[in-house]
Every structure is written in structure tokens, then in C-alpha cells.
Design an enzyme around this catalytic site. Sequence first.
Site, PDB file in Angstrom:
ATOM      1  N   CYS A  83       0.763  -1.582  -0.449  1.00 27.20           N
ATOM      2  CA  CYS A  83       0.207  -0.224   0.149  1.00 27.20           C
ATOM      3  C   CYS A  83       0.758   0.886  -0.085  1.00 27.20           C
ATOM      4  CB  CYS A  83      -0.404  -0.127   1.194  1.00 27.20           C
ATOM      5  SG  CYS A  83      -2.508   1.166   0.855  1.00 27.20           S
ATOM      6  N   HIS A 170      -3.557  -4.928  -0.033  1.00 26.00           N
ATOM      7  CA  HIS A 170      -3.355  -6.123   1.241  1.00 26.00           C
ATOM      8  C   HIS A 170      -3.396  -7.359   1.787  1.00 26.00           C
ATOM      9  CE1 HIS A 170      -3.179  -1.420   3.863  1.00 26.00           C
ATOM     10  NE2 HIS A 170      -4.012  -1.451   3.200  1.00 26.00           N
ATOM     11  N   GLU A 172      -2.584  -8.744   3.895  1.00 25.92           N
ATOM     12  CA  GLU A 172      -1.843  -9.295   5.391  1.00 25.92           C
ATOM     13  C   GLU A 172      -2.797  -9.783   6.330  1.00 25.92           C
ATOM     14  OE1 GLU A 172      -1.622  -4.861   5.497  1.00 25.92           O
ATOM     15  OE2 GLU A 172      -1.021  -6.571   4.413  1.00 25.92           O
TER      16      GLU A 172
END
Length: 471
Positions: A83, A170, A172
Site C-alpha cells: 500500500c 493488503h 496481510e
Amino acid sequence: MSTPRPVLVVDLGAQYAQLIARRVRECHVYSEIVPHDLPASELAARRPAGIILSGGPASVYEEGAPSVDPRLFELGVPVLGICYGHQLMARALGGEVAATGQREYGGTRLRVLERGTLLADLEPEETVWMSHGDAVTAPPQGFRVTARTEAIPIAAMEDRERGLYAVQFHPEVAHTPKGTAIMKRFLYDACGLIPDWTVGDRLTCVFVDTGLLREGEPEQVEETFGRHFRVPLVHVKAADRFLERLAGVTDPEEKRRRIGEEFIRVFEEVAREHADARFLVQGTLYPDVIESGSRTAARIKSHHNVGGLPADMRFELVEPLRDLFKDEVRAVGAALGLPEEIVQRQPFPGPGLAVRIVGEVTAENLAMVRAADHIVREEIRRAGLERETWQAFCVLLAEVRSVGVMGDGRTYQHPVVLRAVTSEDAMTADWARLPHEVLDRIAGRIVREVPGINRVVYDVTSKPPGTIEWE
């Protein structure tokens, strides 16, 4: 045991820096979070196996926006930008970042143009989680664009020769279904790591049964480790050893020192059966440290796991909770998904019932205080007051006897002190205003059911001036 080379997560102000580090560790790779303003030389000194640039709320072209030492990209270490980190990498290496007006939030369809390294496990179209306003509009020289979305032309890019990778989304977060696969490709393929950082069979859980525990506690410990944690447990039954060390001792500080030393000696004996054991993990909390004293703070009492440890201990201490208060530890336990009966369990001192006997610790005295404590906890639970009281227990005054009458006959037996307090962090506490009917039930049952006790009194002292425990 060699020290693992970490994957460093550079915190650029993201909500998710901790989550990124956690995801790396879930891939069985060691990770650490570092501030964004560390010089490249300090990053290099940590011997990183890889570097991940986190997201962040700023715009890379704003004055004062978080940045990194540009020499970071020259360390020869694989780097993943996520990001804001994706945009920061692009800008630092000659690409272009702009506010395109094409914002993306939430689930977004990713179109894979080239699988490359990071996207090797993805289908031609996948769902990813986006949260951005700015976008990379031109990649740096040497980068190949590997994915786009309907709104932005560069959703992922990589320069495999230099080991530089970046994604706008993202990986994660759980809302990127293939996020873990992307992380693994960076860690295993780009960084060349293997998933060998895990507790696994390196952890030996040792339960030292001192004989100073509450009613049913040894059985509860075994059941908890078997049902919830599913890890092997070495149960050392050492009650006789501790009673022998405490024989004739009445001074509370001396009790704590002897218990602390015997704990370590037991652990050392177990460790000799596991040749690689170097570390002793303890659940030391911040109030333990405070009360045990420091260069500037007075010692209130030496907690066995702080001031009571022997000087010749050969273990290296690991105390992950040392800077946390009990309420913070409960929050951690809840976040980790531990069962409520463990998370909300009332605090219990490391030296156990030894410091709830004012006087010598003997088998007879332990039997009395253990039985009385069991009644207290049972009645508090029955009244629905467990969550309203921080601790509720009994203290046996082993050196005091009082005259009583039972069955028309004279008794000359011991009193116990009922102690119940309210608190948030154990640094201060107030005595609990228990309902009279609960006090009546507790006192009546103790006198009837516990041989050797003929009187129950209630401690109405706050902390300060008293402490929660009596010794």
C-alpha cells in the site's frame, strides 16, 4: 541455537504493522517491527533476511510524510512494499505517484497480468482488499507490472533482479483470501527463507507442583494443557522438597527466597534432560517488578520470580509480560483466544499458599488454608461475584489461637482472615463490600467444615496502606 535473521517490518504509520509481523510469524519466519526513520546502516546491522514496508495514512508527496533512508533499496535485501510502502518504493526509485481520483476501498477484483514471483499462486482474477486514494501511475525503471484493477493500472509490480516487490492491496488481512500465499512467496521464494521459526518441539512446559497450590489446581493445570493447548507437560511433584525447605521458616521474605530458589533448582534438573534448554519463560507482571523494588522504588515484597531468583541461575530469562498489568494480560489472553476460565482466573501468588499462612508452612497448616480457600472461592462463584472481585481468599493465622465454643465445649483453635478486594491493576485496591448473607455463608461453612479453625474475620483494609496479600 543460532539467532534467526529477521524479516523487518518498517512501520510507516499503518494500522496493520503488527498484523504484518504476525502474518510473517504465522509463516514460521521470525519478524520484528522497526521505525521508519532508522538509517540503512542500522537496518543492515540487524542482518535482515527481508524488509517489508507497511501501509500508512499519509500521501507520499506530502511534506513531512513518513519516509525511509533511500539506501535501504541498495542493501541487497529483498523488499516488499504494501500500500503506502508500494507507493513509497515507486517514488523513491523514480516512478510516479498521484492522486488519480480513483479511490478503492474494501474488496476489489484484481486482474493478474503476469504471475511473476509474488502472484504465482493466484488465478487470473482474485479478490483483494484495498484501502487507498493515491496510486502508482508509472513504475520505476526495471519493474514489471504484474497486476491491475479496473481503477488503477499498477496494483502490483516487481523487479526480480533487484529483489524488489510491491502491491497496492493488503495481503496481510483476512479479506485478501490468497494473502498468505503471497506472503509465503515473498518469504520463501524472494527471500530464500525456510519455515523453521516455530516453537514446535523446542518448548518444554514444566509444571512444578509445589504442594502450595489451591484445591484441585494440579488437576486443572493438566486438563488445561491437554484440552486447550495440546502440548506435552512435564508434571514435577515436588511438595516434599518445598515443605522441607520451608520447615521452621516464618519470615515472609525468607519464604519467598527459598521458594524462588527451589523453583529454579527443579527447572535446572528438568533442563538437564533437555540438553538445548537455555531459556526460562516466566509470567512476570509489572506489579511484581514494582513491588520487588528498584534503584528508586522501595521494596514492598520480593516476588519469587523477581527478587527471589538465585544469583547463580544458568537460564536466560524470557519475560514477555513483564511490562504489562494484569488487566492488560487478560486483554492479550482474550485476543489470543484463550478460554475465559483461564483469562478471568483470579490472580494467585507464585509462592502460593505459603504466603497465605502467617507462620510456619506445614502440611497441617496447608490443609487448613486450602480447605478454607476452597469454600471462599466456591461461595463467591455461587453468588456470581467472581468478576466483581479481583481476589477473594483466606489467610491462616498459624501463630494465633483464639478461644471458641463448639458443641457446648471449649475450643482453642486458629482464626482465618477473609480477604476480598476490588481492583483494576493490583496497584491499588479497595476491600470488597460483600453482601452480608455471602459473608455469613462463608464463615459458617469454614467453621463447620475445616478442622482446626474456629473463627473467621473480614479484612477491611485498602491498598494502600495494606497490600492485597498478607505476606
